[in-house]
Design an enzyme around this catalytic site. Structure first.
Site, PDB file in Angstrom:
ATOM      1  N   PRO A 235      -0.248   3.611   6.466  1.00  0.00           N
ATOM      2  CA  PRO A 235       0.873   4.663   6.788  1.00  0.00           C
ATOM      3  C   PRO A 235       2.050   4.501   5.889  1.00  0.00           C
ATOM      4  O   PRO A 235       2.840   4.026   6.482  1.00  0.00           O
ATOM      5  CB  PRO A 235       0.841   4.668   8.363  1.00  0.00           C
ATOM      6  N   ASP A 410       5.432   0.199   5.003  1.00  0.00           N
ATOM      7  CA  ASP A 410       4.033   0.049   5.950  1.00  0.00           C
ATOM      8  C   ASP A 410       4.359   0.393   7.231  1.00  0.00           C
ATOM      9  O   ASP A 410       4.952  -0.526   7.868  1.00  0.00           O
ATOM     10  CB  ASP A 410       3.327  -1.042   5.598  1.00  0.00           C
ATOM     11  N   HIS A 411       4.337   1.617   7.968  1.00  0.00           N
ATOM     12  CA  HIS A 411       4.783   1.746   9.185  1.00  0.00           C
ATOM     13  C   HIS A 411       4.149   1.122  10.305  1.00  0.00           C
ATOM     14  O   HIS A 411       4.704   0.987  11.342  1.00  0.00           O
ATOM     15  CB  HIS A 411       4.456   3.210   9.362  1.00  0.00           C
ATOM     16  N   ARG A 412       3.166   0.243   9.886  1.00  0.00           N
ATOM     17  CA  ARG A 412       2.453  -0.460  10.882  1.00  0.00           C
ATOM     18  C   ARG A 412       3.250  -1.730  11.135  1.00  0.00           C
ATOM     19  O   ARG A 412       3.251  -2.497  12.262  1.00  0.00           O
ATOM     20  CB  ARG A 412       0.925  -0.917  10.485  1.00  0.00           C
ATOM     21  N   VAL A 413       4.054  -2.276  10.155  1.00  0.00           N
ATOM     22  CA  VAL A 413       4.622  -3.239   9.924  1.00  0.00           C
ATOM     23  C   VAL A 413       6.419  -3.249  10.260  1.00  0.00           C
ATOM     24  O   VAL A 413       6.808  -3.968  11.309  1.00  0.00           O
ATOM     25  CB  VAL A 413       4.676  -4.077   8.747  1.00  0.00           C
TER      26      VAL A 413
END
Length: 438
Positions: A235, A410-413
């Site tokens: 994402p 990276d929106h997960r990180v």
């Protein structure tokens, strides 16, 4: 029994490779550690060393052969006391390295070998090659066969995109996401052409147009697979800032004048690398990578830099960049870039890192959005520095050299506020370069 020399996994993404050149011939004696062949992976041409000593009894795969699957026997080695009469039984034996043989010369290779040929109890440990409906063998990589079996996908119904039509992982994963064809009823209406769904369909669509086919090499296939995966699974979000470079350019000119006697010439890109390494130390929570079921937060600033090469690109990694001087970073970057263009980098030199830089400013690009190279948490896209009118602190107008930088995250990180904090630290280091040199 003669020892089977197997096609090694020389990088984590390697499913097959090209046996570029044999450096030995049948009848030659070799010792453990001797370089016996050159193998082209998806990124580089690397030397392959023998793990055992003996006499080369038979070369099973001629040099120049492309698409040789990992763990395929490529040669037979006769031990002391063995003769050519022992070769037939060895060639027909199941693929298994001799005790103590090392088919993956590096930690990265070992990881790839485990992925391509997983070990375990039950039918997954040794799965026979699939057959088509007419009884003919379906050619597929070991990883593709495993994924297909796990997900109940019929390999005989797929069209392979690998060398010689071989089915690879991407073909199986694409098939899994492709919707089943809807049932149709007879109609007198003229059908509307559908979007081409496979390589063959695209080729037929342009069959009557003059064109030139360009075969995919290992690098281009890997870039296509990894970046498709990145855009589908990561994402992305984007943060953009304008950066005034005048103070940096003045400092660079002063430093280059002082370093001229040593033959050192610093580039703006060297300062950008140093600024990113500094910022990752200032915002340690953003110095992180996605590891599937967890986040790994790194302590050193390992910064990757995109280098364009013929047919693709490399991202060599400058490790511990926060601890290195500008002149050391400059010299290391020049060396890595030169060897990248010659495809002479070892896997450990272009794998890893938590952050990447892609600079297209030298091509006149003002700004762009870069695709994250997994498992990195972010990548900085750097545009050209251009003269622009700016408003000064006292409200007046002036001309400044301004560069636009876009951070893909990276929106997960990394969440929005954390990404903004990281980009602000990069801007601060570039607009006040003495901060990162203190």
């Amino acid at each position: 029994m003669p020892i089977q020399i197997l096609m090694p996994a020389l990088s984590p993404t390697m499913e097959d490779g090209t046996l570029s050149r044999w450096l030995v011939k049948e009848g030659d004696s070799v010792a453990s550690g001797d370089v016996i062949a050159e193998i082209e992976t998806d990124k580089a041409t690397m030397e392959f060393e023998a793990a055992d000593e003996g006499t080369v009894g038979a070369i099973l795969v001629p040099e120049g052969t492309a698409g040789v699957a990992v763990n395929t026997p490529i040669a037979l080695l006769l031990a002391e006391g063995e003769s050519a009469g022992d070769l037939d039984s060895a060639a027909a034996a199941p693929v298994a390295p001799a005790a103590g043989a090392d088919t993956a010369p590096s930690a990265a290779g070992a990881t790839a070998a485990a992925e391509v040929a997983p070990q375990g109890a039950g039918e997954k440990a040794a799965r026979p090659a699939p057959q088509g409906r007419d009884g003919a063998r379906v050619f597929a990589s070991p990883l593709a066969r495993r994924i297909a079996a796990d997900r109940g996908i019929d390999l005989s119904a797929l069209t392979g995109s690998g060398p010689r039509g071989r089915i690879v992982r991407a073909d199986v994963e694409t098939a899994e996401t492709r919707p089943a064809p809807a049932r149709t009823t007879p109609s007198t209406q003229t059908p509307v052409p559908s979007r081409p769904a496979a390589t063959g369909d695209v080729a037929r669509l342009y069959a009557d147009r003059p064109h030139r086919e360009i075969a995919l090499d290992g690098m281009r296939r890997t870039i296509a697979d990894r970046l498709s995966e990145a855009k589908q699974t990561i994402p992305h979000f984007y943060l953009r800032r304008d950066i005034r470079l005048d103070a940096l350019l003045d400092l660079r000119a002063e430093m280059n004048a002082g370093l001229a006697a040593r033959g050192v010439k610093l580039s703006v890109n060297d300062f950008i690398i140093k600024a990113c390494a500094h910022a990752l130390q200032q915002v340690p929570a953003a110095n992180a990578v996605w590891a599937g079921d967890r986040i790994l937060q790194l302590e050193p600033s390992d910064v990757a830099v995109a280098v364009a090469v013929e047919g693709g690109l490399f991202t060599p990694v400058l490790r511990d960049a926060q601890a290195k001087s500008l002149s050391a970073l400059s010299a290391e970057m020049k060396d890595l870039a030169a060897r990248a263009r010659d495809r002479k980098l070892a896997p450990q030199e272009y794998q890893g890192g938590s952050f990447a830089i892609s600079n297209l400013g030298m091509f006149g690009i003002d700004s762009f959005d870069a695709v994250i190279n997994p498992p990195h948490g972010a990548i900085l896209a750097v545009g050209a520095g251009v003269k622009k009118p700016v408003v000064t602190e006292d409200g007046g107008l002036a001309v400044a050299t301004v560069m636009t930088a876009t951070l893909s995250v990276d929106h997960r990180v990394i969440d929005g506020a954390l990404g903004a904090e990281l980009l602000a630290a990069i801007v601060e280091a570039l607009e006040n370069p003495l901060v990162m040199l203190a």
